[in-house]
Design an enzyme around this catalytic site. Structure first.
Site, PDB file in Angstrom:
ATOM      1  N   CYS A  26       0.869  -0.585   0.207  1.00 29.35           N
ATOM      2  CA  CYS A  26       0.113   0.113  -0.517  1.00 29.35           C
ATOM      3  C   CYS A  26       0.737   1.333  -0.551  1.00 29.35           C
ATOM      4  O   CYS A  26       2.124   1.252   0.799  1.00 29.35           O
ATOM      5  CB  CYS A  26      -0.996   0.091   1.495  1.00 29.35           C
ATOM      6  SG  CYS A  26      -1.707  -1.188   1.572  1.00 29.35           S
TER       7      CYS A  26
ATOM      8  N   ARG B  87       4.603  -0.359  -5.193  1.00 33.62           N
ATOM      9  CA  ARG B  87       4.371  -0.760  -4.406  1.00 33.62           C
ATOM     10  C   ARG B  87       2.748  -2.123  -3.863  1.00 33.62           C
ATOM     11  O   ARG B  87       2.838  -2.361  -3.354  1.00 33.62           O
ATOM     12  CB  ARG B  87       4.712  -0.070  -2.890  1.00 33.62           C
ATOM     13  CG  ARG B  87       5.092   0.894  -2.713  1.00 33.62           C
ATOM     14  CD  ARG B  87       5.317   2.114  -1.370  1.00 33.62           C
ATOM     15  NE  ARG B  87       4.726   1.572  -0.246  1.00 33.62           N
ATOM     16  CZ  ARG B  87       5.909   1.543   0.485  1.00 33.62           C
ATOM     17  NH1 ARG B  87       6.652   1.505   0.142  1.00 33.62           N
ATOM     18  NH2 ARG B  87       5.339   0.528   1.524  1.00 33.62           N
TER      19      ARG B  87
ATOM     20  N   TRP C  80      -3.808  -1.837  -1.120  1.00 32.43           N
ATOM     21  CA  TRP C  80      -3.703  -3.338  -1.553  1.00 32.43           C
ATOM     22  C   TRP C  80      -4.340  -4.373  -0.062  1.00 32.43           C
ATOM     23  O   TRP C  80      -3.848  -4.471   0.860  1.00 32.43           O
ATOM     24  CB  TRP C  80      -2.305  -3.653  -1.217  1.00 32.43           C
ATOM     25  CG  TRP C  80      -2.130  -5.434  -1.572  1.00 32.43           C
ATOM     26  CD1 TRP C  80      -1.944  -5.393  -3.339  1.00 32.43           C
ATOM     27  CD2 TRP C  80      -1.609  -5.981  -1.636  1.00 32.43           C
ATOM     28  NE1 TRP C  80      -1.766  -6.878  -3.267  1.00 32.43           N
ATOM     29  CE2 TRP C  80      -1.503  -7.912  -2.443  1.00 32.43           C
ATOM     30  CE3 TRP C  80      -2.613  -7.150  -0.129  1.00 32.43           C
ATOM     31  CZ2 TRP C  80      -1.212  -8.775  -2.236  1.00 32.43           C
ATOM     32  CZ3 TRP C  80      -1.699  -8.278  -0.310  1.00 32.43           C
ATOM     33  CH2 TRP C  80      -1.719  -9.051  -1.170  1.00 32.43           C
TER      34      TRP C  80
ATOM     35  N   ASN D  16      -1.297   1.784   6.953  1.00 31.51           N
ATOM     36  CA  ASN D  16      -0.688   0.216   6.038  1.00 31.51           C
ATOM     37  C   ASN D  16      -0.651  -0.362   6.892  1.00 31.51           C
ATOM     38  O   ASN D  16      -0.386  -0.340   8.538  1.00 31.51           O
ATOM     39  CB  ASN D  16       0.078   0.828   5.069  1.00 31.51           C
ATOM     40  CG  ASN D  16       0.000   1.571   4.052  1.00 31.51           C
ATOM     41  OD1 ASN D  16      -0.765   1.725   3.301  1.00 31.51           O
ATOM     42  ND2 ASN D  16       1.672   2.153   3.672  1.00 31.51           N
ATOM     43  N   GLY D  17      -0.737  -2.046   6.881  1.00 31.17           N
ATOM     44  CA  GLY D  17      -0.388  -2.609   8.265  1.00 31.17           C
ATOM     45  C   GLY D  17      -1.792  -3.483   8.408  1.00 31.17           C
ATOM     46  O   GLY D  17      -3.158  -3.807   7.489  1.00 31.17           O
TER      47      GLY D  17
ATOM     48  N   GLU E  73      16.169 -17.868  -9.536  1.00 31.04           N
ATOM     49  CA  GLU E  73      15.878 -16.021  -9.559  1.00 31.04           C
ATOM     50  C   GLU E  73      14.905 -16.046 -10.973  1.00 31.04           C
ATOM     51  O   GLU E  73      14.221 -15.500 -11.183  1.00 31.04           O
ATOM     52  CB  GLU E  73      15.983 -15.334  -9.531  1.00 31.04           C
ATOM     53  CG  GLU E  73      16.662 -13.817  -9.965  1.00 31.04           C
ATOM     54  CD  GLU E  73      15.402 -13.576  -8.628  1.00 31.04           C
ATOM     55  OE1 GLU E  73      15.197 -11.966  -9.396  1.00 31.04           O
ATOM     56  OE2 GLU E  73      15.008 -13.821  -7.711  1.00 31.04           O
TER      57      GLU E  73
ATOM     58  N   LYS F 207      11.347 -14.485 -11.856  1.00 33.18           N
ATOM     59  CA  LYS F 207      10.675 -13.542 -12.943  1.00 33.18           C
ATOM     60  C   LYS F 207       9.802 -13.688 -13.637  1.00 33.18           C
ATOM     61  O   LYS F 207       9.124 -12.679 -13.909  1.00 33.18           O
ATOM     62  CB  LYS F 207      12.334 -12.990 -13.667  1.00 33.18           C
ATOM     63  CG  LYS F 207      13.543 -12.061 -12.612  1.00 33.18           C
ATOM     64  CD  LYS F 207      12.647 -10.773 -12.132  1.00 33.18           C
ATOM     65  CE  LYS F 207      12.478 -10.197 -10.442  1.00 33.18           C
ATOM     66  NZ  LYS F 207      12.907 -11.545  -9.911  1.00 33.18           N
TER      67      LYS F 207
ATOM     68  N   GLU G 130       6.221 -14.243 -12.396  1.00 32.73           N
ATOM     69  CA  GLU G 130       5.436 -12.563 -11.402  1.00 32.73           C
ATOM     70  C   GLU G 130       5.304 -11.477 -12.097  1.00 32.73           C
ATOM     71  O   GLU G 130       4.539 -11.111 -11.667  1.00 32.73           O
ATOM     72  CB  GLU G 130       6.111 -12.456 -10.211  1.00 32.73           C
ATOM     73  CG  GLU G 130       7.787 -11.912 -10.762  1.00 32.73           C
ATOM     74  CD  GLU G 130       8.784 -11.135  -9.952  1.00 32.73           C
ATOM     75  OE1 GLU G 130       8.358 -11.495  -8.838  1.00 32.73           O
ATOM     76  OE2 GLU G 130      10.251 -10.727  -9.742  1.00 32.73           O
TER      77      GLU G 130
ATOM     78  N   HIS H 296      13.584 -37.843 -10.081  1.00 34.14           N
ATOM     79  CA  HIS H 296      12.791 -37.999  -8.735  1.00 34.14           C
ATOM     80  C   HIS H 296      11.862 -37.353  -9.242  1.00 34.14           C
ATOM     81  O   HIS H 296      11.263 -37.065  -8.097  1.00 34.14           O
ATOM     82  CB  HIS H 296      13.443 -37.971  -7.653  1.00 34.14           C
ATOM     83  CG  HIS H 296      14.514 -37.991  -7.301  1.00 34.14           C
ATOM     84  ND1 HIS H 296      15.102 -39.459  -6.631  1.00 34.14           N
ATOM     85  CD2 HIS H 296      16.450 -38.247  -7.743  1.00 34.14           C
ATOM     86  CE1 HIS H 296      16.406 -39.566  -6.764  1.00 34.14           C
ATOM     87  NE2 HIS H 296      17.115 -38.784  -7.723  1.00 34.14           N
TER      88      HIS H 296
ATOM     89  N   LYS I 175       5.517  -5.012  -3.917  1.00 32.13           N
ATOM     90  CA  LYS I 175       7.227  -4.009  -3.792  1.00 32.13           C
ATOM     91  C   LYS I 175       7.487  -4.242  -2.592  1.00 32.13           C
ATOM     92  O   LYS I 175       8.340  -5.203  -2.696  1.00 32.13           O
ATOM     93  CB  LYS I 175       7.563  -2.680  -4.491  1.00 32.13           C
ATOM     94  CG  LYS I 175       8.882  -2.666  -4.552  1.00 32.13           C
ATOM     95  CD  LYS I 175       9.636  -3.242  -5.957  1.00 32.13           C
ATOM     96  CE  LYS I 175      10.172  -3.228  -6.197  1.00 32.13           C
ATOM     97  NZ  LYS I 175      11.998  -3.771  -6.748  1.00 32.13           N
TER      98      LYS I 175
END
Length: 608
Positions: free
Chosen positions: A2, A27, A75, A101-102, A481, A485, A488, A504, A603
């Site tokens: 947020c 964000r 968010w 926020n939170g 990584e 990328k 997402e 396996h 973010k």
């Protein structure tokens, strides 16, 4: 997560709030709103969707006159994205407005108690509880009301608050969610992050946990939760304002990929002095470095993947046992931390909630904590015993690129320093590796020249549904990584596997046309990786391989090959990741997606 912006000053507030919120879009958010004192009342507009909807609704703020206001991008955590659940939230009388926020963890209990007293709720959010609690405790003094409310809430918060009775003031408070206060010649600001106000000022205060601030045209006053005044010193932000703009690039992600040579150079160069690595910021003497018996690396997301690379490099060079933990799991597995353990916490923002909690857990158990962060003055930077900064500059795109590259560069420096002090590296090898480090920025620039080749290949696989990345050793760390990328920002199902694990179970997923990206940069593992490539090709996979430039024979095995310049085997991640970042970028671009703001992601993840 947020975003919060607040402004009081000589200029119209609404356009400043909207502009500030636009700088916080990275964000992550699903709705937006602003509240402005118009001279008679607190007027509020909020809407679900992108910020441009709110900008159109308010004609870029022109329909909301006033010089004092707060804004928010939400968010969703409690309640689905909707106009009603969007912030700000107000009390029934519309005399108090709150952005938050939170997460208020005990909101259900507080809500039930308030409902018994006759308070009516219109949203599904935990934040609305704060607006009604403030009404319950307000007796003319905003600071005292805020103190009482914060003494009752449990969880995390960054708050921006307006009281109609105090129309020329903004109040703010924080706990475990970032908030800064800025000032210029024309006004005062609150914000979740520096880019929101960088256009107006570079002079800021970083709020600490459980602090309250009152802003007016005349003053900025800080208090603790007991209402006692606090003295704080401002700091100057050295970022160039243009560093937080696209600078002619179509997306922040592409710009930040291209900024990697400079970012790596800025992180490495000041710390290589002559034929040595200078890391005074570690706060560790040579004797203390030699006494370390174990390292725990703790991080989330891409920073965790940097930590996996760090494990291979630190163990391989310094011969110290390294454990790598997801920060969200670290606290709950009751880790064994002894006096000779060093805990390294890695975070781009320095505000990642799980990583910050892990840091506090480690310190509470007596461990020494080193933070590797990108944001000066962030919570992890302030609370760690020492901090090793990654000088990447502001990173706006949700998908990290240059910050990740700087994190692994910082870990290289750390490993070399430890290896030399502990007598685990030959002086000639040490000198050569320093030169290899110096060469990395130029080699990354060389790889960026392959962008057309990578875009051409990416366009062939825009419709693919499954991609698998495989590698061994450090190549496995790169695969983790690279896979993240891709998934997402393209929303393609992508997984990374240690190549030796294919038999396996994983190989059952390979069928005709499946794209497999094979990493083969580790010379001692090259023949084994070739065998794995043959295995997946025999089951119908199309293989894109990435290997060192002297392995042209790879073209006889893989369907498509990308090459990286020669470097030390421990440093190949810095080069191999670049074409794979570009690959993910062009896949997302070709699919018509929002590259910089992928769905459901933020973010900086500042809640658990």
């Amino acid at each position: 997560m947020c975003g919060i912006v607040g402004y009081i000053g000589q200029e119209p507030a609404a356009p400043i709030l909207l502009d500030g919120l636009s700088k916080l879009e990275y964000r992550g958010y699903d709705s937006a709103g602003i509240a402005v004192f118009d001279g008679a009342s607190i007027r509020m507009e909020k809407t679900v969707g992108r910020l441009r909807v709110l900008q159109e609704l308010t004609q870029n703020g022109e329909t909301m006159p006033g010089f004092c206001g707060i804004g928010h991008t939400r968010w969703a955590t409690h309640g689905c994205p909707s106009d009603t659940n969007a912030h700000p939230h107000m009390n029934r009388e519309h005399t108090i407005a709150v952005v938050h926020n939170g997460i208020i963890e005990n909101y259900a209990k507080l809500k039930a108690a308030l409902q018994k007293k006759g308070y009516e709720f219109v949203s599904e959010t935990d934040t609305e509880v704060l607006a009604h609690l403030l009404t319950e405790y307000y007796r003319g003094d905003p600071i005292k009301a805020i103190e009482k409310v914060l003494s009752r809430v449990e969880g995390s918060y960054a708050l921006g608050i307006m009281f109609l009775d105090h129309p020329h003031h903004i109040y703010a408070a924080r706990k475990d969610s970032p908030l800064i206060v800025g000032f210029s010649g024309t006004g005062k600001f609150i914000a979740s992050d520096v880019p929101a106000i960088l256009k107006h000022t570079r002079t800021v205060y970083y709020m600490e946990n459980e602090e309250i601030v009152s802003l007016s045209m005349e003053h900025i006053r800080f208090y603790n939760l007991d209402g006692e005044p606090l003295e704080k010193q401002p700091v100057t932000i050295n970022w160039d304002i243009h560093a937080a703009e696209k600078g002619g690039f179509p997306h922040f992600m592409l710009k930040e990929i291209y900024e990697q040579p400079k970012a790596i150079r800025d992180t490495i160069s000041p710390r290589i002095q002559g034929d040595d690595v200078a890391l005074e910021e570690l706060g560790l003497s040579d004797e203390q470095i030699r006494s370390i018996r174990k390292i725990n690396i703790v991080a989330c997301g891409s920073a965790y993947h940097a930590g996996v690379t760090g494990k291979y490099v630190l163990e391989g060079l310094a011969r110290i046992p390294v454990e790598v933990d997801l920060a969200s799991e670290f606290r709950y597995r009751d880790p064994i931390l002894e006096a000779d353990t060093l805990v390294i916490v890695i975070s781009q923002s320095g505000e990642t909630a799980d990583s910050l909690a892990a840091l506090r857990e480690a310190k509470g158990r007596g461990a020494k904590v080193l933070g590797i962060v990108n944001v000066v003055g962030s919570s992890i930077a302030r609370e760690a015993d020492n901090v090793l900064y990654t000088w990447a500059g502001p990173e706006i795109s949700v998908a990290t690129t240059k910050a990740y590259s700087c994190q692994i560069a910082a870990l290289y420096l750390l490993a070399l320093k430890f290896a030399k002090v502990r007598g685990q590296i030959d002086p000639s090898d040490f000198s050569q590796m320093l030169q290899d480090l110096r060469n990395l920025p130029e080699q990354v620039e060389q790889l960026l020249g392959q962008k057309e080749q990578i875009q051409f290949f990416a366009n062939r696989f825009l419709a693919t549904e499954h991609v698998f990345f495989i590698g061994r050793g450090i190549d496995y760390a790169i695969s983790l990584e690279a896979s993240l990328k891709l998934k997402e920002i393209s929303y393609i199902h992508s997984e990374a596997y240690a190549a030796g694990e294919l038999k396996h179970g994983t190989i059952s997923l390979i069928e005709n046309g499946t794209l497999v990206v094979a990493l083969a940069t580790q010379e001692n593992l090259y023949p084994k990786t070739i065998s794995n490539i043959v295995e997946v090709k025999s089951r119908g996979a199309f293989v894109m391989a990435l290997t060192n430039e002297d392995h042209k024979e790879m073209e006889h095995t893989a369907d498509y090959v990308l090459y990286i310049p020669k470097t030390n085997r421990f440093f190949t991640n810095s080069l191999a990741i670049v074409p794979l970042q570009l690959f993910a970028y062009y896949i997302s671009l070709g699919r018509g997606l929002d590259v910089d703001k992928p769905r459901n992601l933020a973010k900086s993840v500042t809640v658990e």
